[in-house]
Design a protein around this motif. Sequence first.
Motif, PDB file in Angstrom:
ATOM      1  N   LEU A 186      -0.156 -17.435 -11.736  1.00  0.00           N
ATOM      2  CA  LEU A 186      -0.325 -17.781 -10.377  1.00  0.00           C
ATOM      3  C   LEU A 186      -1.567 -17.254  -9.883  1.00  0.00           C
ATOM      4  CD1 LEU A 186       3.234 -17.697  -8.894  1.00  0.00           C
ATOM      5  CD2 LEU A 186       1.926 -19.845  -9.485  1.00  0.00           C
ATOM      6  N   LEU A 191      -2.157 -21.627  -8.746  1.00  0.00           N
ATOM      7  CA  LEU A 191      -1.896 -21.925  -7.383  1.00  0.00           C
ATOM      8  C   LEU A 191      -2.441 -22.999  -6.965  1.00  0.00           C
ATOM      9  CD1 LEU A 191      -2.533 -18.604  -5.459  1.00  0.00           C
ATOM     10  CD2 LEU A 191      -0.452 -19.660  -5.818  1.00  0.00           C
ATOM     11  N   ASP A 209       5.266 -15.652 -12.130  1.00  0.00           N
ATOM     12  CA  ASP A 209       4.009 -14.779 -12.373  1.00  0.00           C
ATOM     13  C   ASP A 209       4.852 -13.398 -12.912  1.00  0.00           C
ATOM     14  OD1 ASP A 209       0.911 -14.793 -11.857  1.00  0.00           O
ATOM     15  OD2 ASP A 209       1.805 -12.625 -11.657  1.00  0.00           O
ATOM     16  N   SER A 211       3.834 -10.584 -11.383  1.00  0.00           N
ATOM     17  CA  SER A 211       3.776  -9.846 -10.157  1.00  0.00           C
ATOM     18  C   SER A 211       4.762 -10.397  -9.303  1.00  0.00           C
ATOM     19  CB  SER A 211       2.390 -10.001  -9.876  1.00  0.00           C
ATOM     20  OG  SER A 211       2.349  -9.149  -8.463  1.00  0.00           O
ATOM     21  N   GLU A 213       4.691  -9.930  -6.127  1.00  0.00           N
ATOM     22  CA  GLU A 213       3.726 -10.182  -4.765  1.00  0.00           C
ATOM     23  C   GLU A 213       3.162 -11.434  -4.782  1.00  0.00           C
ATOM     24  OE1 GLU A 213       3.381  -7.274  -6.885  1.00  0.00           O
ATOM     25  OE2 GLU A 213       4.754  -5.944  -5.429  1.00  0.00           O
ATOM     26  N   LYS A 214       3.241 -12.204  -6.082  1.00  0.00           N
ATOM     27  CA  LYS A 214       2.780 -13.658  -5.964  1.00  0.00           C
ATOM     28  C   LYS A 214       3.459 -14.327  -5.201  1.00  0.00           C
ATOM     29  CE  LYS A 214      -1.137 -12.769  -8.229  1.00  0.00           C
ATOM     30  NZ  LYS A 214      -1.556 -13.509  -9.498  1.00  0.00           N
ATOM     31  N   LEU A 217       2.279 -16.235  -1.990  1.00  0.00           N
ATOM     32  CA  LEU A 217       1.408 -16.904  -2.311  1.00  0.00           C
ATOM     33  C   LEU A 217       1.764 -18.367  -2.798  1.00  0.00           C
ATOM     34  CD1 LEU A 217      -1.439 -14.618  -3.994  1.00  0.00           C
ATOM     35  CD2 LEU A 217      -1.551 -15.739  -1.737  1.00  0.00           C
ATOM     36  N   ALA A 218       2.573 -18.262  -3.642  1.00  0.00           N
ATOM     37  CA  ALA A 218       3.096 -19.484  -4.289  1.00  0.00           C
ATOM     38  C   ALA A 218       3.777 -20.336  -3.446  1.00  0.00           C
ATOM     39  CB  ALA A 218       4.077 -19.048  -5.589  1.00  0.00           C
ATOM     40  N   THR A 331      -7.816 -15.057  -1.155  1.00  0.00           N
ATOM     41  CA  THR A 331      -7.163 -13.852  -0.448  1.00  0.00           C
ATOM     42  C   THR A 331      -8.209 -12.494  -0.367  1.00  0.00           C
ATOM     43  OG1 THR A 331      -7.138 -12.868  -3.113  1.00  0.00           O
ATOM     44  CG2 THR A 331      -4.971 -14.139  -1.929  1.00  0.00           C
ATOM     45  N   GLU A 350      -3.733  -9.051  -9.507  1.00  0.00           N
ATOM     46  CA  GLU A 350      -3.857  -9.123  -8.013  1.00  0.00           C
ATOM     47  C   GLU A 350      -4.363 -10.019  -7.440  1.00  0.00           C
ATOM     48  OE1 GLU A 350      -3.762  -4.137  -7.769  1.00  0.00           O
ATOM     49  OE2 GLU A 350      -5.446  -5.260  -6.728  1.00  0.00           O
ATOM     50  N   ALA A 352      -5.325 -13.822  -5.271  1.00  0.00           N
ATOM     51  CA  ALA A 352      -5.632 -15.270  -5.862  1.00  0.00           C
ATOM     52  C   ALA A 352      -7.274 -15.254  -5.949  1.00  0.00           C
ATOM     53  CB  ALA A 352      -5.261 -16.452  -5.065  1.00  0.00           C
TER      54      ALA A 352
END
Length: 363
Positions: A186, A191, A209, A211, A213-214, A217-218, A331, A350, A352
């Motif tokens: 991602l 994305l 992903d 991470s 943390e994605k 965003l996804a 981002t 980290e 996008a």
Amino acid sequence: MVKAVVVREQGGRPEVCDIVLPPVGPGDVRVRIAAAGVCHSDLSMVDGTLRPQYPFVPGHEASGVVAEVGSEVAHVRPGDRVVLNWAAACRECWFCRAGEPWLCSAIEGVTTVPRGELDGAPLNVLLGVGGFAEETVLPGRSVVPLPDGVPLDLAALMGCAVLTGVGAVRNTAKVRKGQSVFVLGLGGIGLCVVLGAKLAGAGQIVAADLSPEKEALARAAGATDFLVSDDKLAKNVRGLTEGRGADYAFECVGAATTIRAAWSSVRRGGHCTVVGVGRKDQQVVLSPLEIFHFARTLTSTVYGASDPDRDIPVLADEVVSGALDLETLVTHRISLGEVGEAFDRMRRGEGARSLVRIGGGGQ
């Protein structure tokens, strides 16, 4: 003389330098760059995964305003807003005449081309663009007019990430409404695949992903489900898709392990599309029995099988209508001097897209 980001050697730290551009020839255009996206292909050139000629100006996903045109250029004029096309087709080779300009023989295998000077010595630019610069000179066929209504800075993303990601869904896989889609990886391209699946009306979009943390965003891009990538990924995808696997998988990393995971996440008779660009020293192993039994299709996509002259106006209409939200991809907004930090974030997985704001290109 203009300022540009230059990489002098493999693994070298990007630095902002004064460079000299070549004069505008009869078929050329000089563009004032408004913005440029930081793509993983740029990093692959810097790190040596792909083989450029050094020193070079990275950046190939860019937008700007035409400043000067050569005498033979008729489709744009000074003041026009444009998206830069790093894969400008010749329109004459076998592939172009066969309707596959993204495979054009004139651009096959090209990484950098000589253009301009640095400290009195020859300088190269990435993929014929060199977008991390205040200005660039490139062939007229490398610029596509940008329709009104699309913010000029965000339009930079249409030069690579959006064409590749949405194109992979729309042109290569041809995902249909209601089908299930799995996207592995991602970054900016992944994305964009999620955005493309949403545009196609996919019934379920599973994103994964390394991470956690994605996930935000996804989901903002349109994913209905999120998985942290691990060695049980294919099993977990099947668990979300009634035990069958996804109708379509898109691998957006470019590694043997993730290609294998994406392939294994697809149902019998499904389709796996490799979007990521990987190393030539890795191997993906498939047994003859599983190839027969699963009846899956494994393919790759180059530039999302996109023709920018055809596809950018369509994408622009979708941006204007609100169907395609490019802001979702960004981002970080950065300056030329912060490109090195953007590469560092990309290495760590980290964020996008980092968008380099160079000129006053908000509108």
